[in-house]
Design a protein around this motif. Structure first.
Motif: not given
Ligand code: MG
Ligand code: GTP
Length: 601
Positions: A389, A407, A414-415, A435
């Motif tokens: 990310s 994010l 996080a993703t 992503d």
């Molecule tokens: Mg990520």
């Protein structure tokens, strides 16, 4: 299970001690005489000291044999309870006339914050005298000092009311507001077994710890199990489970998380023995996914995966989970509680599958549209937390058309949804960068299944950028984990660039090891913006041009072309011949075209 130095002790004695686990002690009495007489006799017969640990419900939770009995518990001392007494009393024998607490006894009492520590002097198998200690409380605080009472005779010790003593102690401890509700965090104990997948238990547990913290829990202890054979009923064996029960009590943990998948029966048995919620790695990962999923599709997929994982386990699920007390393992997407009723679950699964079907169709329509626009897609894959990310955001910031940030956080996963942005390459051509969710070891199969449609983006992409954390000592194992998933979704033959990230903090030898094993590496640092242009050039090369090897013969009068080729970094070999310089170049079609007239037939 009897712990400690049991070597060479006749089964008969061990059985007598073992039977004590069934015994319910009177909650009011400090030293239950039935227990005392058994341990005194056995202690004398085997000529070793014995300790029993009793909780406030009057259950014996552990029996230990050996010398220096209170010492083995010191392994817990570093993580001991900070929030008052630990709810356990220790009663142990001294094989001498001396019933006074020894220095290690007192140290253990203070360290572990036992309710009380009792020593019995045993002479010829008979309990002679007793002494006991409890912690000093001053101005609402537990002090690192103890009050010692005794020695008492059997009659006198029977007059001591344990419940009164402990209630009084508890009353005098002033819990601050913070301590009464220490934090919203669940206190968890992690349990891992040795495995042979390239990771050590310690590393695996370290990762589990990160996962637990990502889920919002606080890890208070890690247990490592050496046994490789899996117990069908308890996974780790019932003795080990009892050990964990003791730990849980003294550490005041709310839940135990296993590093491996548990079935319903194991979960129920473990919950019964340990006395708290027991969850496994998969449930934990699903829980994190539930908290993080943002898109409609992501949410549907997570819920579906959760329910599918739960359904076959429900029969065995114990009190703890079916009550869904809250916390880890009970959350659905958007903080809603998970269904616990089988019939409802089946109906919900059916609905979810239908809904997902619709979303999927939509997604492929969008993809078709993009194809018509002929914008190539670059997919970022990589182990969780490698910096995908961050890299993508940096690229968007520097070369992007829109600047919306994905994010990025130093948290696992996080993703959770594929997000796509347009980037302009140095040549002015556009590509879509998408992503994806991080890959992780022991990724539950249901989850790979569930995320396949998200990962379709990867399968359909024109190029994969596999991001690696060059500073991680397990980088190669992580690369292999990702490659395994890529194979599973049928993307193993895709054009791929390995972007070795975090070179700002990576060790030289670590990077070397990766480069020695894999082709097409580009060393970068997303944060420090190192070599990002190089990465894009490589991307451009891979997408827009086929790489061809050709031989050129360049006359000496045009020697500057050779240096130009060198600048392009495409010269494989050169030889000075009579009629010119023969160079072999490995490069793209458009460059070859530029020098067409020098091509050697
Ligand atoms: Mg990520
Ligand atoms: N030192 C250093 N840290 C980096 C670099 N790139 C990313 N990080 C850090 O690595 C952590 C993870 O970055 P993310 O971009 O969230 O990782 P990710 O691969 O997207 O993670 P998931 O989405 O969870 O799979 C963050 O703390 C970043 O600041 C880098 O080049 N150098």
């Amino acid at each position: 299970m009897i712990y400690g130095n049991t070597e060479g002790i006749k089964k008969f004695y061990l059985d007598r001690l073992e039977a004590l686990y069934e015994f319910d002690c009177d909650k009011n009495i400090l030293v239950p005489m039935e227990v005392v007489s058994t341990i005194s006799e056995v202690s004398y017969s085997i000529n070793r000291e014995i300790a029993v640990y009793i909780n406030r419900r009057g259950k014996i939770i552990n029996i230990l044999i050996g010398d220096n009995l209170t010492a083995p518990l010191e392994f817990m001392s570093e993580k001991r309870s900070d929030r008052g007494l630990n709810g356990i009393r220790c009663i142990h024998t001294h094989l001498s006339e001396d019933a006074r607490l020894s220095t290690p006894d007192i140290t253990a009492l203070i360290d572990m914050k036992f309710d009380t520590m009792v020593a019995i002097s045993v002479v010829e198998g008979i309990p002679k005298s007793f002494s006991f200690g409890y912690l000093k409380i001053e101005e609402g605080q537990i002090k690192n000092e103890a009050y010692i009472e005794g020695p008492y005779s059997i009659d006198d010790i029977n007059d001591v009311n344990f419940l009164e003593l402990v209630t009084d102690l508890e009353k005098r401890i002033e819990y601050t507001a913070h301590e009464v509700k220490p934090s919203d965090k669940e206190r968890v104990i992690l349990v891992g077994c040795k495995s042979d997948d390239g990771y050590s238990v310690e590393e695996s547990l370290e990762e589990l710890k990160e996962l637990a913290e990502t889920a919002g829990a606080e890890v208070v202890y890690k247990v490592v199990q050496n046994k490789s054979k899996i117990d069908p009923a308890y996974f780790i064996g019932s003795g080990k489970a009892r050990e964990i029960a003791l730990l849980r009590q003294s550490l005041l943990a709310d839940a135990v998380i296993f590093d491996d998948e548990l079935n319903g029966v194991q979960t129920r048995n473990l919950e019964e023995t340990i006395g708290c919620k027991v969850i496994d790695r998969t449930t934990l990962i699903l829980d994190i996914f539930a908290q993080r999923a943002k898109s409609m599709e992501g949410k549907l997929q997570v819920e579906l995966a959760q329910l599918k994982y739960r359904l076959p386990r429900l029969t065995g699920l114990g009190q703890m989970l079916s009550r869904t007390g809250g916390g880890i393992g009970t959350r659905g997407p958007g903080e809603k509680k998970l269904e616990i009723d089988k019939r409802h679950i089946r109906e919900r699964i059916y609905d979810l599958e239908k809904e997902l079907e619709k979303v999927k169709k939509n997604r492929s329509i969008q993809r078709e549209k993009r194809k018509q626009n002929e914008i190539p897609v670059v997919a970022f894959v990589g182990y969780t937390n490698v910096g995908k990310s961050t890299l993508r955001n940096k690229l968007c910031e520097l070369y992007g058309k829109d600047k919306e940030k994905v994010l990025e956080a130093n948290m696992l996963f996080a993703t959770l949804d594929t997000t796509t942005r347009i980037i302009t390459l140095p040549s002015g051509r556009d590509v879509l960068f998408s992503d994806t969710v991080g890959f992780i070891r022991k990724l539950p199969h249901d989850l790979v299944e569930a995320f396949k449609s998200t990962l379709e983006e990867v399968v359909e992409s024109d190029l994969i950028v596999h991001v690696v954390d060059g500073s991680n000592e397990n980088a190669i194992v992580q690369i292999e984990t990702v490659n395994k998933v890529l194979r599973e979704i049928g993307a193993e033959n895709k054009e791929c660039i390995l972007a070795i990230n975090k070179i700002d903090i990576a060790k030289e030898e670590n990077i070397h090891a990766i480069k020695a094993k894999y082709n097409n590496c580009v060393e970068i640092s997303a944060i420090k913006e190192i070599n990002l242009d190089l990465l894009l050039k490589e991307v451009e090369l891979r997408i827009f041009s086929k790489i061809i090897t050709e031989k050129l013969l360049i006359p000496y009068t045009e020697a500057r072309i050779v240096s130009a080729l060198h600048e392009l970094n495409c010269v494989k070999s050169e030889e000075y011949l009579e009629d010119g310089i023969e160079v072999v170049i490995e490069t793209t079609e458009d460059i070859i075209n530029k020098y067409k007239k020098f091509l050697q037939k």
